[in-house]
Design a protein around this motif. Sequence first.
Motif, PDB file in Angstrom:
ATOM      1  N   ASN A   6      46.354  33.778  34.847  1.00  0.00           N
ATOM      2  CA  ASN A   6      45.317  32.868  33.873  1.00  0.00           C
ATOM      3  C   ASN A   6      43.935  34.584  34.380  1.00  0.00           C
ATOM      4  O   ASN A   6      43.237  34.398  32.691  1.00  0.00           O
ATOM      5  CB  ASN A   6      44.941  32.147  33.729  1.00  0.00           C
ATOM      6  CG  ASN A   6      43.774  31.816  35.187  1.00  0.00           C
ATOM      7  OD1 ASN A   6      43.744  32.322  35.898  1.00  0.00           O
ATOM      8  ND2 ASN A   6      43.196  30.532  34.783  1.00  0.00           N
ATOM      9  N   ASN A   7      44.264  35.032  34.447  1.00  0.00           N
ATOM     10  CA  ASN A   7      43.354  36.078  35.241  1.00  0.00           C
ATOM     11  C   ASN A   7      43.467  37.541  35.430  1.00  0.00           C
ATOM     12  O   ASN A   7      42.877  39.063  35.943  1.00  0.00           O
ATOM     13  CB  ASN A   7      41.929  36.052  35.608  1.00  0.00           C
ATOM     14  CG  ASN A   7      42.530  36.041  37.434  1.00  0.00           C
ATOM     15  OD1 ASN A   7      43.631  36.315  37.879  1.00  0.00           O
ATOM     16  ND2 ASN A   7      41.536  35.379  38.651  1.00  0.00           N
ATOM     17  N   LEU A   8      45.147  37.790  35.170  1.00  0.00           N
ATOM     18  CA  LEU A   8      45.717  39.243  35.080  1.00  0.00           C
ATOM     19  C   LEU A   8      44.924  39.991  34.115  1.00  0.00           C
ATOM     20  O   LEU A   8      44.707  39.615  32.962  1.00  0.00           O
ATOM     21  CB  LEU A   8      47.232  39.395  34.999  1.00  0.00           C
ATOM     22  CG  LEU A   8      47.727  38.889  36.156  1.00  0.00           C
ATOM     23  CD1 LEU A   8      49.012  38.469  35.817  1.00  0.00           C
ATOM     24  CD2 LEU A   8      47.895  39.461  37.351  1.00  0.00           C
ATOM     25  N   LYS A   9      44.312  41.114  34.482  1.00  0.00           N
ATOM     26  CA  LYS A   9      44.275  42.640  33.682  1.00  0.00           C
ATOM     27  C   LYS A   9      45.120  43.657  33.711  1.00  0.00           C
ATOM     28  O   LYS A   9      44.907  44.062  34.849  1.00  0.00           O
ATOM     29  CB  LYS A   9      43.028  42.779  33.342  1.00  0.00           C
ATOM     30  CG  LYS A   9      41.208  41.622  32.959  1.00  0.00           C
ATOM     31  CD  LYS A   9      39.729  41.815  33.158  1.00  0.00           C
ATOM     32  CE  LYS A   9      39.298  40.940  32.434  1.00  0.00           C
ATOM     33  NZ  LYS A   9      37.676  41.336  33.036  1.00  0.00           N
ATOM     34  N   MET A  52      43.980  36.605  42.366  1.00  0.00           N
ATOM     35  CA  MET A  52      44.280  36.624  41.429  1.00  0.00           C
ATOM     36  C   MET A  52      45.322  36.217  40.971  1.00  0.00           C
ATOM     37  O   MET A  52      46.247  35.731  41.976  1.00  0.00           O
ATOM     38  CB  MET A  52      45.014  38.136  41.738  1.00  0.00           C
ATOM     39  CG  MET A  52      45.579  38.373  40.053  1.00  0.00           C
ATOM     40  SD  MET A  52      46.059  40.529  40.935  1.00  0.00           S
ATOM     41  CE  MET A  52      46.852  40.693  42.304  1.00  0.00           C
ATOM     42  N   GLU A  53      45.076  35.200  40.028  1.00  0.00           N
ATOM     43  CA  GLU A  53      46.155  34.792  38.860  1.00  0.00           C
ATOM     44  C   GLU A  53      46.911  35.143  37.876  1.00  0.00           C
ATOM     45  O   GLU A  53      45.915  35.627  37.435  1.00  0.00           O
ATOM     46  CB  GLU A  53      45.521  32.597  39.210  1.00  0.00           C
ATOM     47  CG  GLU A  53      45.290  32.168  40.496  1.00  0.00           C
ATOM     48  CD  GLU A  53      44.568  31.542  40.252  1.00  0.00           C
ATOM     49  OE1 GLU A  53      44.201  30.553  39.396  1.00  0.00           O
ATOM     50  OE2 GLU A  53      43.440  30.987  41.225  1.00  0.00           O
TER      51      GLU A  53
END
Length: 150
Positions: A4-7, A1-2
């Motif tokens: 730029n790809n958090l949702k 998880m970084e």
Amino acid sequence: MELNNLKPAKGSVRANTKRIGRGQGSGKGGTSTRGHKGAKSRSGYSKKIGFEGGQMPLQRRVPKFGFNNRNRKEYQGINLDTLQKLVDNGQIKDTVDFQTLIDNRLATKSELVKILGRGELKAKLKVTAHKFTATAKEAIEAAGGEAVTL
């Protein structure tokens, strides 16, 4: 998880739609997007299948024709070639009555039987049925048999 790809978690964020019927300040209060008056604005409204806005529906415009005769007698047809096949298989000998036809599953006990003239009959048979076609009767008698009407 970084980063730029958090949702957000599924279901935690509401879609970008306005809530209907929650006051004038929402922009969708008052008539709740249903407009003024008429059947569609009322609760419990459901359009009937085939409704054409008050125009005469297709199923009422198209003419109905023909009729069903309530006195019609329905016959179970049995052809001569079927009887000849039973003779060849040894299932019938010299007489074909209504019970024989039931036993060989050519008819049920509630049906009326009509002997039809398709095929060729070589065996000498005494055939008992409710009706015969003219060609069937001729063929049975030409083979030396007898056609008996019930």
